[in-house]
Design a protein around this motif. Structure first.
Motif, short mmCIF file in Angstrom:
data_model
loop_
_atom_site.label_atom_id
_atom_site.label_comp_id
_atom_site.label_asym_id
_atom_site.label_seq_id
_atom_site.Cartn_x
_atom_site.Cartn_y
_atom_site.Cartn_z
N LEU A 1 14.86 12.66 13.03
CA LEU A 1 13.66 11.86 12.83
C LEU A 1 14.02 10.53 12.18
N VAL A 2 13.40 9.46 12.62
CA VAL A 2 13.53 8.16 11.98
C VAL A 2 12.40 8.03 10.96
N ILE A 3 12.74 7.71 9.71
CA ILE A 3 11.72 7.67 8.66
C ILE A 3 11.78 6.35 7.90
N ASP A 4 10.61 5.81 7.60
CA ASP A 4 10.48 4.59 6.80
C ASP A 4 9.61 4.96 5.60
N VAL A 5 10.21 4.97 4.40
CA VAL A 5 9.51 5.38 3.19
C VAL A 5 8.94 4.15 2.48
N VAL A 6 7.64 4.23 2.15
CA VAL A 6 6.95 3.12 1.50
C VAL A 6 6.42 3.59 0.15
N PHE A 7 6.74 2.86 -0.93
CA PHE A 7 6.19 3.15 -2.25
C PHE A 7 4.90 2.34 -2.43
N THR A 8 3.83 3.02 -2.80
CA THR A 8 2.55 2.33 -3.00
C THR A 8 1.99 2.64 -4.39
N ASP A 9 0.96 1.89 -4.76
CA ASP A 9 0.35 2.03 -6.07
C ASP A 9 -0.50 3.30 -6.13
N GLY A 10 -0.17 4.18 -7.07
CA GLY A 10 -0.93 5.42 -7.23
C GLY A 10 -1.60 5.52 -8.58
N ALA A 11 -1.94 4.37 -9.17
CA ALA A 11 -2.53 4.36 -10.51
C ALA A 11 -4.01 4.72 -10.51
N GLN A 12 -4.67 4.62 -9.35
CA GLN A 12 -6.10 4.87 -9.31
C GLN A 12 -6.50 5.29 -7.90
N PRO A 13 -7.72 5.84 -7.74
CA PRO A 13 -8.18 6.20 -6.39
C PRO A 13 -8.22 4.99 -5.46
N VAL A 14 -8.18 5.28 -4.16
CA VAL A 14 -8.24 4.23 -3.14
C VAL A 14 -9.64 4.23 -2.53
N GLY A 15 -10.20 3.05 -2.30
CA GLY A 15 -11.55 2.97 -1.76
C GLY A 15 -12.58 3.30 -2.83
N ARG A 16 -13.79 3.59 -2.39
CA ARG A 16 -14.87 3.92 -3.33
C ARG A 16 -15.30 5.37 -3.22
N GLY A 17 -15.29 5.92 -2.00
CA GLY A 17 -15.77 7.28 -1.80
C GLY A 17 -14.70 8.32 -2.02
N ILE A 18 -15.08 9.42 -2.66
CA ILE A 18 -14.21 10.57 -2.84
C ILE A 18 -15.00 11.80 -2.40
N GLY A 19 -14.59 12.42 -1.31
CA GLY A 19 -15.34 13.49 -0.66
C GLY A 19 -15.56 13.10 0.79
N PRO A 20 -15.66 14.08 1.71
CA PRO A 20 -15.67 13.81 3.15
C PRO A 20 -16.64 12.73 3.63
N VAL A 21 -17.94 12.85 3.32
CA VAL A 21 -18.92 11.88 3.82
C VAL A 21 -18.67 10.49 3.25
N LEU A 22 -18.41 10.42 1.96
CA LEU A 22 -18.22 9.13 1.31
C LEU A 22 -16.92 8.45 1.77
N GLU A 23 -15.89 9.24 2.04
CA GLU A 23 -14.64 8.68 2.54
C GLU A 23 -14.80 8.22 3.99
N ALA A 24 -15.53 9.00 4.80
CA ALA A 24 -15.77 8.59 6.19
C ALA A 24 -16.56 7.28 6.22
N ARG A 25 -17.51 7.14 5.31
CA ARG A 25 -18.27 5.88 5.20
C ARG A 25 -17.33 4.71 4.95
N ASP A 26 -16.38 4.87 4.03
CA ASP A 26 -15.43 3.79 3.71
C ASP A 26 -14.55 3.45 4.91
N VAL A 27 -14.06 4.50 5.58
CA VAL A 27 -13.21 4.28 6.76
C VAL A 27 -13.94 3.46 7.82
#
Length: 510
Positions: free
Chosen positions: A321-347
């Motif tokens: 497998l060819v893999i490209d590893v990316v380090f990202t900021d994990g200090a806080q949640p991403v987007g505003r919604g947490i939970g299926p409906v709220l996350e789908a809304r953000d997407v």
């Protein structure tokens, strides 16, 4: 119709015994004497050439199991695959021989690839009890060599279905998790599909998080696709967003996870084998791996992230497998919604290019989509990010997502956010200094996510935002009053949001 002499009839018993296989035998059984089996940890159940190992329970209630029946719990019935009323017989089960290798591992020895393969195959066949799986996991957590990780990855990939796309380039993107709201896959996949690359995205349901990609996508479309249905969607639309558990990819991993989570065992070695075995089984050739780093994320330091990246790169190279590893900021949640409906809304807000769409979710999705598109040999080097933004801004990614939703089967009735709400407010003025991803995720789960699609948390403030006394920091959504009270109680104890060094503790109903 009576069963043949010396046999019982199968009866499906609507009792959920996940993850174990459990069968029920009447104390007045007409064929076997239950006392002969009571001391046994496992029995072997056989019907029409099919067999499974199961835990035996004795019942005195003929409504559960009659004297001429063997009751099979939901899991055992599904896994045996025989119809109700079919003839079945039982006998003492021989303990899996691979347990000898587990005992050697407990003693501190290194296992051979053949021993690891035997263990994984027995786990995938549900021949291990949760106690035996726990023994294996704890022994492996104490020390696992790089060669053992490689052997484990190969064995787990081979333990279930394997998909061949007959294509030189099959891309995927995966995040190691731990950051609420990080639903970038649902934006990356349609961008990649709009570009024309093949991306059969299989994702898990949530285990300890408020929502997995499969849970969130299920708000919009059917995710329980068979392998043939998945292939059909990908052939037509270049991508899918399906539930991996339904297509039997690396099934041993799914069994291991049911024991890992309660024990909080999440070593980097097991994580590597889990992720890469599923990507290998899914037929991926090129993968972008997102590793968020933060004080309350799974990976909390640069050195830890580098060690994980190096192990990922080594095993990926060995299995092709060819893999490209990316380090990202994990200090806080991403987007505003947490939970299926709220996350789908953000997407969908990001895909629709809405003005109020979460900027951090959009930026992270474009970064990762760009790295995936950079795998395309026909795209000029370093142009992936620009191409991803073109596809998003033009509406082509949205159109691709709508086609994927229709191809998988659009949800009949859109789910809504839970109507029971409470706002967590700031008790003083300041700036949001920190957000505890783990605690915020726990509050969202207590609210009912992901079981209730509309449950979760809607964030109003993020790190660095100014806050006035009385401002709402987030809103809890629930669908059931008991969940609502649990979530409020935890948020009141400690909200997970720190303003100028002081956690916010007060909630207000709206």
């Amino acid at each position: 119709m009576p069963a043949p002499d010396g046999h019982l009839k199968i009866k499906r018993v609507a009792i959920d015994t996940e993850p174990e296989n459990t069968v029920f035998l009447s104390r007045q059984c007409a064929v076997y004497r239950p006392e002969e089996f009571r001391a046994l940890k496992k029995i072997e159940v056989t019907s029409g050439g099919k067999s499974l190992l199961a835990t035996l329970s004795i019942t005195d209630d003929h409504a559960i199991t009659a004297p001429d029946e063997l009751g099979l719990g939901v899991q055992a019935f599904r896994r045996l695959g025989a119809p109700e009323g079919a003839a079945v017989e039982i006998e003492q089960a021989t303990p899996p021989r691979s347990l000898d290798a587990v005992r050697r591992k407990i003693a501190g020895e290194v296992m051979s690839p053949d021993e690891i393969k035997a263990i994984i195959n027995d786990i995938a066949a549900h021949r291990y009890s949760p106690m035996e799986i726990a023994a294996y996991l704890i022994a492996a957590a104490s020390f696992t060599t790089t060669d053992e990780v490689l052997a484990m990855t190969r064995a787990m990939a081979a333990s279930g279905a394997q998909i061949d796309w007959d294509a030189p380039l099959v891309v995927d993107k995966h995040c190691i998790g731990g950051i609420p709201g990080n639903r970038t896959s649902m934006i990356v996949a349609p961008i990649v599909a709009a570009h024309g690359l093949t991306m059969p995205k299989t994702s898990s349901r949530a285990i300890t998080s408020p929502s997995g990609t499969a849970d969130t996508m299920e708000v919009l479309a059917n995710v329980a696709l068979s392998i043939d249905e998945m292939k059909d969607v990908v052939e037509r639309e270049h991508a899918c967003l399906a539930w991996g558990g339904h297509v039997n990819l690396s099934p041993a991993d799914d069994v291991l996870i049911t024991v890992e989570r309660p024990l909080s065992i999440d070593t980097r070695e097991q994580m590597v084998a889990s992720i890469l075995s599923k990507k290998l089984a899914a037929g991926s050739t090129h993968i972008v791996l997102d590793i968020p780093m933060g004080p309350t994320a799974k990976v909390r330091s640069q050195s830890e992230a580098v060690r994980l990246r190096k192990l990922m790169e080594y095993v990926s190279a060995e299995i092709g497998l060819v893999i490209d590893v990316v380090f990202t900021d994990g200090a806080q949640p991403v987007g505003r919604g947490i939970g299926p409906v709220l996350e789908a809304r953000d997407v969908m807000a990001v895909l629709n290019n809405e003005a109020h769409a979460p900027a951090d979710l959009r930026a992270r999705a474009l970064l990762l989509a760009g790295r995936v598109l950079d795998f395309d040999p026909d795209l000029r080097g370093g142009m992936g990010r620009k191409r991803a933004q073109e596809l998003l801004d033009s509406g082509k990614a949205l159109a691709a997502m709508e086609r994927i939703i229709d191809a998988q089967g659009r949800a009949d009735k859109p789910a809504c956010a839970g109507e029971l709400t409470a706002e967590i407010i700031a008790t003083h003025e300041g700036v949001v200094a920190a957000m505890d991803c783990f605690r915020i995720a726990r509050i969202a789960r207590l609210a009912g996510a992901p079981m209730d699609k509309g449950a979760g948390i809607d964030l109003f403030k993020k790190m660095g935002d100014p806050v006035k006394k009385g401002d709402a920091l987030y809103r809890i959504h629930s669908c059931f009053s008991s969940d609502f009270e649990f979530a409020k109680a935890m948020a009141h104890e400690h909200s997970g949001v720190t303003v100028d060094g002081a956690p916010v503790r007060k909630s207000v109903h709206t």
